[in-house]
Structures are given as C-alpha cells and as structure tokens.
Write a protein that holds these residues in place. Structure first.
Motif, PDB file in Angstrom:
ATOM      1  N   MET A 229     -13.041 -18.521  -0.402  1.00 51.80           N
ATOM      2  CA  MET A 229     -12.679 -17.407  -1.114  1.00 51.80           C
ATOM      3  C   MET A 229     -13.601 -16.026  -0.638  1.00 51.80           C
ATOM      4  N   VAL A 230     -14.904 -16.547   0.108  1.00 50.23           N
ATOM      5  CA  VAL A 230     -15.676 -15.118   0.833  1.00 50.23           C
ATOM      6  C   VAL A 230     -14.817 -14.681   1.883  1.00 50.23           C
ATOM      7  N   VAL A 231     -14.039 -15.514   2.659  1.00 51.49           N
ATOM      8  CA  VAL A 231     -13.533 -15.161   3.803  1.00 51.49           C
ATOM      9  C   VAL A 231     -12.270 -14.259   3.111  1.00 51.49           C
ATOM     10  N   VAL A 232     -11.408 -14.753   2.215  1.00 54.43           N
ATOM     11  CA  VAL A 232     -10.301 -13.485   1.786  1.00 54.43           C
ATOM     12  C   VAL A 232     -10.905 -12.349   1.183  1.00 54.43           C
ATOM     13  N   THR A 233     -11.993 -12.344   0.310  1.00 56.74           N
ATOM     14  CA  THR A 233     -12.517 -11.303  -0.099  1.00 56.74           C
ATOM     15  C   THR A 233     -13.109 -10.235   0.944  1.00 56.74           C
ATOM     16  N   ALA A 234     -13.635 -10.847   1.912  1.00 54.42           N
ATOM     17  CA  ALA A 234     -13.969  -9.952   3.038  1.00 54.42           C
ATOM     18  C   ALA A 234     -12.712  -9.336   3.717  1.00 54.42           C
ATOM     19  N   VAL A 235     -11.626  -9.737   3.916  1.00 57.13           N
ATOM     20  CA  VAL A 235     -10.494  -9.184   4.256  1.00 57.13           C
ATOM     21  C   VAL A 235     -10.009  -8.028   3.370  1.00 57.13           C
ATOM     22  N   ALA A 236     -10.121  -8.576   2.017  1.00 58.54           N
ATOM     23  CA  ALA A 236      -9.580  -7.418   0.725  1.00 58.54           C
ATOM     24  C   ALA A 236     -10.758  -6.401   1.015  1.00 58.54           C
ATOM     25  N   ALA A 237     -11.974  -6.525   1.489  1.00 53.24           N
ATOM     26  CA  ALA A 237     -12.972  -5.314   1.444  1.00 53.24           C
ATOM     27  C   ALA A 237     -12.734  -4.465   2.645  1.00 53.24           C
ATOM     28  N   VAL A 238     -11.909  -4.933   3.543  1.00 52.92           N
ATOM     29  CA  VAL A 238     -11.362  -4.175   4.620  1.00 52.92           C
ATOM     30  C   VAL A 238     -10.341  -3.039   4.043  1.00 52.92           C
ATOM     31  N   TYR A 239      -9.376  -3.537   3.351  1.00 57.44           N
ATOM     32  CA  TYR A 239      -8.478  -2.856   2.948  1.00 57.44           C
ATOM     33  C   TYR A 239      -9.226  -1.618   1.888  1.00 57.44           C
ATOM     34  N   VAL A 240     -10.217  -1.882   1.145  1.00 52.46           N
ATOM     35  CA  VAL A 240     -10.942  -1.254   0.353  1.00 52.46           C
ATOM     36  C   VAL A 240     -11.613  -0.021   1.030  1.00 52.46           C
ATOM     37  N   VAL A 241     -12.420  -0.511   2.197  1.00 52.90           N
ATOM     38  CA  VAL A 241     -12.958   0.586   3.137  1.00 52.90           C
ATOM     39  C   VAL A 241     -11.821   1.580   3.695  1.00 52.90           C
ATOM     40  N   MET A 242     -10.606   1.043   4.336  1.00 53.26           N
ATOM     41  CA  MET A 242      -9.674   1.825   4.862  1.00 53.26           C
ATOM     42  C   MET A 242      -9.472   2.826   3.733  1.00 53.26           C
ATOM     43  N   THR A 243      -9.068   2.352   2.601  1.00 49.30           N
ATOM     44  CA  THR A 243      -8.506   3.206   1.538  1.00 49.30           C
ATOM     45  C   THR A 243      -9.507   4.428   0.966  1.00 49.30           C
ATOM     46  N   ALA A 244     -10.783   3.865   0.817  1.00 48.46           N
ATOM     47  CA  ALA A 244     -11.865   4.779   0.548  1.00 48.46           C
ATOM     48  C   ALA A 244     -12.087   5.718   1.515  1.00 48.46           C
ATOM     49  N   LEU A 245     -12.078   5.535   2.633  1.00 49.42           N
ATOM     50  CA  LEU A 245     -12.369   6.291   3.834  1.00 49.42           C
ATOM     51  C   LEU A 245     -11.082   7.457   4.024  1.00 49.42           C
ATOM     52  N   ARG A 246     -10.122   7.367   3.407  1.00 53.28           N
ATOM     53  CA  ARG A 246      -8.885   7.995   3.935  1.00 53.28           C
ATOM     54  C   ARG A 246      -9.166   9.704   3.348  1.00 53.28           C
ATOM     55  N   PRO A 247     -10.051  10.013   2.252  1.00 53.27           N
ATOM     56  CA  PRO A 247     -10.198  11.298   2.302  1.00 53.27           C
ATOM     57  C   PRO A 247     -10.947  11.909   3.444  1.00 53.27           C
ATOM     58  N   ARG A 248     -11.810  11.058   4.315  1.00 50.64           N
ATOM     59  CA  ARG A 248     -12.533  11.532   5.568  1.00 50.64           C
ATOM     60  C   ARG A 248     -11.353  11.873   6.350  1.00 50.64           C
ATOM     61  N   THR A 249     -10.370  10.843   6.759  1.00 54.72           N
ATOM     62  CA  THR A 249      -9.289  11.322   7.470  1.00 54.72           C
ATOM     63  C   THR A 249      -8.527  12.444   7.244  1.00 54.72           C
ATOM     64  N   GLU A 250      -8.232  12.701   5.931  1.00 63.86           N
ATOM     65  CA  GLU A 250      -7.449  13.763   5.666  1.00 63.86           C
ATOM     66  C   GLU A 250      -8.383  15.217   5.703  1.00 63.86           C
TER      67      GLU A 250
ATOM     68  N   ARG B 223     -12.487  19.021  -6.096  1.00 63.94           N
ATOM     69  CA  ARG B 223     -12.810  17.884  -5.245  1.00 63.94           C
ATOM     70  C   ARG B 223     -12.964  16.650  -5.997  1.00 63.94           C
ATOM     71  N   GLU B 224     -13.692  16.654  -7.099  1.00 67.28           N
ATOM     72  CA  GLU B 224     -13.698  15.251  -7.726  1.00 67.28           C
ATOM     73  C   GLU B 224     -12.530  14.634  -8.147  1.00 67.28           C
ATOM     74  N   ARG B 225     -11.293  15.346  -8.485  1.00 67.22           N
ATOM     75  CA  ARG B 225      -9.929  14.828  -8.730  1.00 67.22           C
ATOM     76  C   ARG B 225      -9.333  14.362  -7.620  1.00 67.22           C
ATOM     77  N   TRP B 226      -9.476  14.890  -6.230  1.00 71.76           N
ATOM     78  CA  TRP B 226      -9.020  14.783  -5.140  1.00 71.76           C
ATOM     79  C   TRP B 226      -9.725  13.428  -4.525  1.00 71.76           C
ATOM     80  N   VAL B 227     -10.853  13.303  -4.451  1.00 66.08           N
ATOM     81  CA  VAL B 227     -11.635  11.948  -3.933  1.00 66.08           C
ATOM     82  C   VAL B 227     -11.391  11.184  -4.967  1.00 66.08           C
ATOM     83  N   GLY B 228     -11.327  11.338  -6.421  1.00 65.83           N
ATOM     84  CA  GLY B 228     -11.352  10.398  -7.270  1.00 65.83           C
ATOM     85  C   GLY B 228      -9.766   9.532  -7.285  1.00 65.83           C
ATOM     86  N   ALA B 229      -8.868  10.375  -7.164  1.00 62.47           N
ATOM     87  CA  ALA B 229      -7.670   9.827  -6.940  1.00 62.47           C
ATOM     88  C   ALA B 229      -7.443   8.666  -5.633  1.00 62.47           C
TER      89      ALA B 229
END
Length: 556
Positions: free
Chosen positions: A373-394, A410-416
């Motif tokens: 399960m650690v392996v599976v959740t590490a891959v899920a964490a990759v998705y979370v990092v990609m999504t959470a860093l999307r504001p930086r890309t924008e 700013r809070e509403r934009w990043v919070g979304a």
C-alpha cells in the motif's frame, strides 16, 4: 557598435541558404541544448542519481536476500506463476536465476517505466511547454530554426539516457556481485538508454498533436502504460507474442546477464528513429503554438460551475484525475491479484518475512497488502503534487495575473486547486484500494479484503493532505523551489517500502508523513496520528497561503 554587431550576427545566423530562400531549420540548436542543460542542471542529475542508486541498492539487496542457492530456487518457484511473471518479466530468466538474471527479470521492466517518464518530461518541457508560454515563438522570430527546439530536446534526452546507461554499467560492475559482469552491465545500461529514447521519440510525436504540454505528456504516458500492459500480458501468457509489441518487452528479450542478446535493441533504435522523424515531419504541418488536433468548440455559454474557481479548477484537472484514477485502480488490481499467492511467494525470503512480521496481521496476504500500500500511495502523492503545483504553472505562464486582477482573491484561486488536490487525491486512493480489494478478494476468496483494503488506502489520505500542504508552502514562500515538493513522494517510496526490507532506522521513517499512518489491514487502527497529520496539513496550507498573499506575482 554593440547593437550593430548583434544585428550582424543575428542576420548571419538567420541568412537563407543559397538557392533555397529559407533559413536553416536547425539554426540555434546548439545554443538551445546548452540552455536546456542549464535549466535542467538540478532535475536531470536528481533523476539519474535516483534511478542509479535505486538500481544499485536493489542489486546489493538481492545478494543479501538470496545468498543461498536454495533461496534463489525458491524464488524461481514463486516467480513462475502467471501473476509473478506479469509483475516481473519473461520466463526464460528463471532458467538460470543468478543475481544478474534476477536483476534483469525483476527490475528492468519496472525501471524502464521510470526512464520513459524522465524522457517524456524532458521532451514536453523543452518543446510544447516552450510554445505554450510563448517563448518558442519569440525565439523563432529571430535566429532559431523550425526544428531547433525539438532537436535540442531530443539531444538532451539522448544525453541524459546515455549518462544513465554509462553510470549503470560502471556502478553494477563495481559492485562485484557474482553473475553481474561487465558485459552484461553494459547491456543492462544500454537497455535503459534504448527504452528511454523510444519514449522520448514517442513524446516528440505527441507534442505535435495537442496544443498543451499536459495533454502531450498524458498521451505519451498512456503509451508507456500500454507498453507495460502489453509486456505483462505477453509474459504471463503461454506464447508471449504480445510482449513483442512493446519496447519494454524488447529490452527484456535481450535476456541480460543470461544470454546477453543485443539485437532486440535494434528494434528500439528503429522505432525511436521512426517516431523522431515523424515528429519532425508533423511539426511542419502545424503553426507554432497550435496542435495537429483541432481545438473543440466549446459551448456558447459557460456553465454555472465553470464560472466558479472550484468548477474551473475541476475542469483543468479532470483529464489528469481520470488518468491517475484509472491507472491506480489497475495498479491496485495487479497487486491484489497476487495476494492469494503471497504466502508461497514470500515464505522462504527471510528478510521480507521479518518485515512482514514487524507489520503484524493475521495472514501473509494482509501483511503484504499493508507493505504494498505504501507503493500505491506514493503514486497517489505524485498526483497530489502535480495538482497542488498547478497554480505555479499558471503563474509562470502568465495566466494567473489577469485572473487575480479581477475580484477573485488569491486565497480562493489557490484554494480551488488545493481542494481538487485534496479531494481528488482522496478519491484516487479510494479507487486504488477498491482495485486491490476486488482483485485480492478474487485471489484469496476472502470478500472481507474489499472494505479492509479500501480503509487501508483511505487511511493515507491525511498524509496526502500534508503533501499538498508542503507544496503550498513552497509555492507561497519559495516559488522557485516548488519542485522540491517532489521529494515527499520519492522519500515516502524509498523509506516506506525499501526501508521495511533493508531495515532503515525508525527516525528516517518518522521524517515522512506516510510513516505515521497505521499500516492497515495488518495493524490496528489508530486515530491520533491521523488527526495530528490533518492538523499539520491545515497548518501548512494556512502558512502557504499567508506567504502567497505577501509575495509578488511572477509577471510576463
């Protein structure tokens, strides 16, 4: 005088070829290669070091885990099942299961996926992302030829893969392990370079199809997934014909450290050349910044949800969520399918048995599921990092500034974007647990595994939220260091999975948020660490948003 010299130099570089009336299509390639290497001076060494150290540590652990011939004989018995072959490689490696054959059998196909990922990201970063931000058009208006960006990106990918291949050959030879010789190690490194070039060339085609870097990357990653599935289906079947449709299967058919056949790499080289050539040709069929696939016409009026920050963020992330959700469901199902054979597969491997005993559990299947399960959740964490860093890309693309010039805070934009990272990340975990539970129940005949493994996956949700919080803090306070958030899932995998087998000290596990999650279904449920992780995640998000409020936007 300086301006005149610059104008003269630029005019010379861009001067049309005699009799052709057009500029050199590869003009400026050398400069772009140096610039790309300068930009990736941290990314590529980290990728190469991680792949190298992971391979060397695994090879060394094989020498400890299977030191006796009977240990390797027992491993052959457990790996010869269809599920075992699907997870590893072709059966021929089992005929003489030396340490080298074990490395080629169990690691080559897995690391090939990571090498392909590295190569795809290099191509997308230095081609489509450059067009998406407008930098490519600006450069090509002066002294840079039409094919220079793609040629430079392919050259950088080639260089990275060759360096990795050379270091693998030298490192594995230097270990001095029986059955891992110099000639086999050279072929082992060449296999990684070959498969990396194939997927770099595939990405050279996908970046021509769509106008967005994320779409091009997703298409190339889908090609990697198809190649892995074809390889797994072929190796687990009686004939293995499907494996010959996959470049990953071609590299494994070299039978490195067993037969050392080089000729299958010619197939990789031929496919890489064909795809790269197709990429160059297709690039002449489109405009700069556009893709071959025409943009779909949207609805004449936006929906009410699309007019909100959360609805718009969901629209931006839906493709990646669909891909990760489907991928993790299948990944969980693959691991779940071998739970019924876990006892036979692992009963003679002392160190893994000790790791499973430390986890507890009423059966080997439960303990093994908790470890995997650690392996599976590490891959899920990759998705979370990609999504959470999307504001930086924008922000770096210049799209955040006009949005925040409106009444949108700013809070509403990043919070979304954070809400999508947290919510969809949790859903991805649920899908992974569901896939593992359904396949595990079918494999073991124990239907109780379905709710147990779903609960085991969801227990890691607070750790994912902490991961999103770390990304937010880096984005808010240290935007140029945002890529450091990738250390969280990488560290979680190395310490959480390999650390259990190699007995890393407890303090290393405690540095990871995933190390504080109870290892269900083997361990008992503990709510206190999950509540603490949730509080830490909330604090990190608050801190990151505070930093973002106080800093200036990166403007274009």
């Amino acid at each position: 005088m300086t301006a005149a010299s610059t104008t003269t130099t630029a005019g010379s570089a861009a001067r049309p070829r005699p009799g052709t009336g057009r500029t050199d299509a590869l003009a400026g390639t050398g400069t772009l290669i140096r610039f790309a290497l300068r930009r990736d001076r941290v990314r590529l060494p980290v990728w190469i070091a991680a792949l190298l150290l992971g391979t060397l540590s695994t090879a060394d652990s094989y020498a400890e885990l299977y030191s006796a011939p009977e240990d390797r004989a027992n491993a052959v018995k457990t790996m010869s099942s269809p599920a075992g072959l699907a997870m590893t490689g072709p059966r021929h490696y089992l005929d003489d299961y030396t340490f080298g054959a074990m490395l080629g059998h169990q690691m080559l196909g897995f690391v090939a996926v990571l090498v392909g990922l590295m190569s795809v990201l290099v191509i997308a970063r230095h081609t489509r992302a450059e067009e998406e931000t407008g930098r490519a058009e600006l450069l090509r208006s002066a002294v840079v030829g039409r094919h220079a960006h793609l040629a430079a990106a392919l050259a950088v990918a080639l260089l990275a893969n060759l360096v990795l291949a050379l270091l693998l050959a030298l490192g594995l030879t230097g270990l001095g392990i029986e059955g891992i010789g110099a000639s086999g190690s050279l072929l082992y490194g060449a296999c990684h370079a070959a498969v990396g070039l194939v997927f770099a060339a595939v990405a050279a085609v996908t970046v021509q199809v769509t106008a967005h870097a994320r779409g091009a990357t997703g298409m190339a990653l889908a090609a990697i997934g198809v190649a892995y599935v074809l390889r797994a289906a072929g190796d687990s079947g009686p004939a293995g014909a499907l494996s010959w449709l996959s470049p990953i299967g071609w590299t494994q058919r070299t039978y490195v450290y067993v037969d050392d056949d080089w000729w299958p790499l010619l197939l990789c080289l031929a496919l890489a050349v064909a795809c790269a050539a197709a990429g160059f040709v297709l690039s002449t069929r489109r405009d700069v910044g556009a893709g071959l696939r025409p943009e779909r016409l949207g609805a004449p009026h936006a929906s009410d949800a699309l007019g909100t920050p959360l609805g718009f963020a969901l629209r931006l992330h839906r493709g990646m969520f669909t891909g990760f959700g489907a991928g993790l469901f299948l990944m969980g199902a693959m691991y779940g399918s071998i739970l019924g054979q876990a006892d036979d597969m692992l009963k003679d491997i002392d160190q893994i048995q000790e790791a499973l005993e430390r986890l507890g559990g009423s059966s080997t299947a439960e303990s093994f599921a908790a470890m995997i399960m650690v392996v599976v959740t590490a891959v899920a964490a990759v998705y979370v990092v990609m999504t959470a860093l999307r504001p930086r890309t924008e922000e770096t693309a210049g799209r955040a500034e006009p949005l925040l010039a409106t009444a949108l805070s700013r809070e509403r934009w990043v919070g979304a974007h954070l809400a999508v990272a947290v919510g969809c990340g949790t859903l991805v975990l649920l899908l992974a647990g569901l896939g593992m539970g359904l396949a595990g129940a079918a494999s073991t005949g124990d239907a109780v595994l379905v709710p147990e493994l779903i609960g085991a996956a969801l227990a890691y949700a607070p750790a994912l939220w902490v991961t999103a919080g770390v990304a937010t803090v880096l984005f808010g306070w240290f935007p140029r260091a945002s890529a450091a958030a990738w250390a969280v899932p990488a560290y979680a995998f190395v310490v959480g999975y390999l650390g259990q087998i190699l007995r890393f000290p407890d303090w290393m596990n405690n540095l990871s948020p995933f190390g504080h999650v109870p290892r269900l279904p083997a361990a008992d449920m503990e709510w206190a660490p999950l509540l603490v992780l949730t509080a830490v995640a909330a604090g990190l998000v608050w801190l990151g948003l505070a930093g973002f409020r106080r800093r200036d936007l990166e403007t274009k």
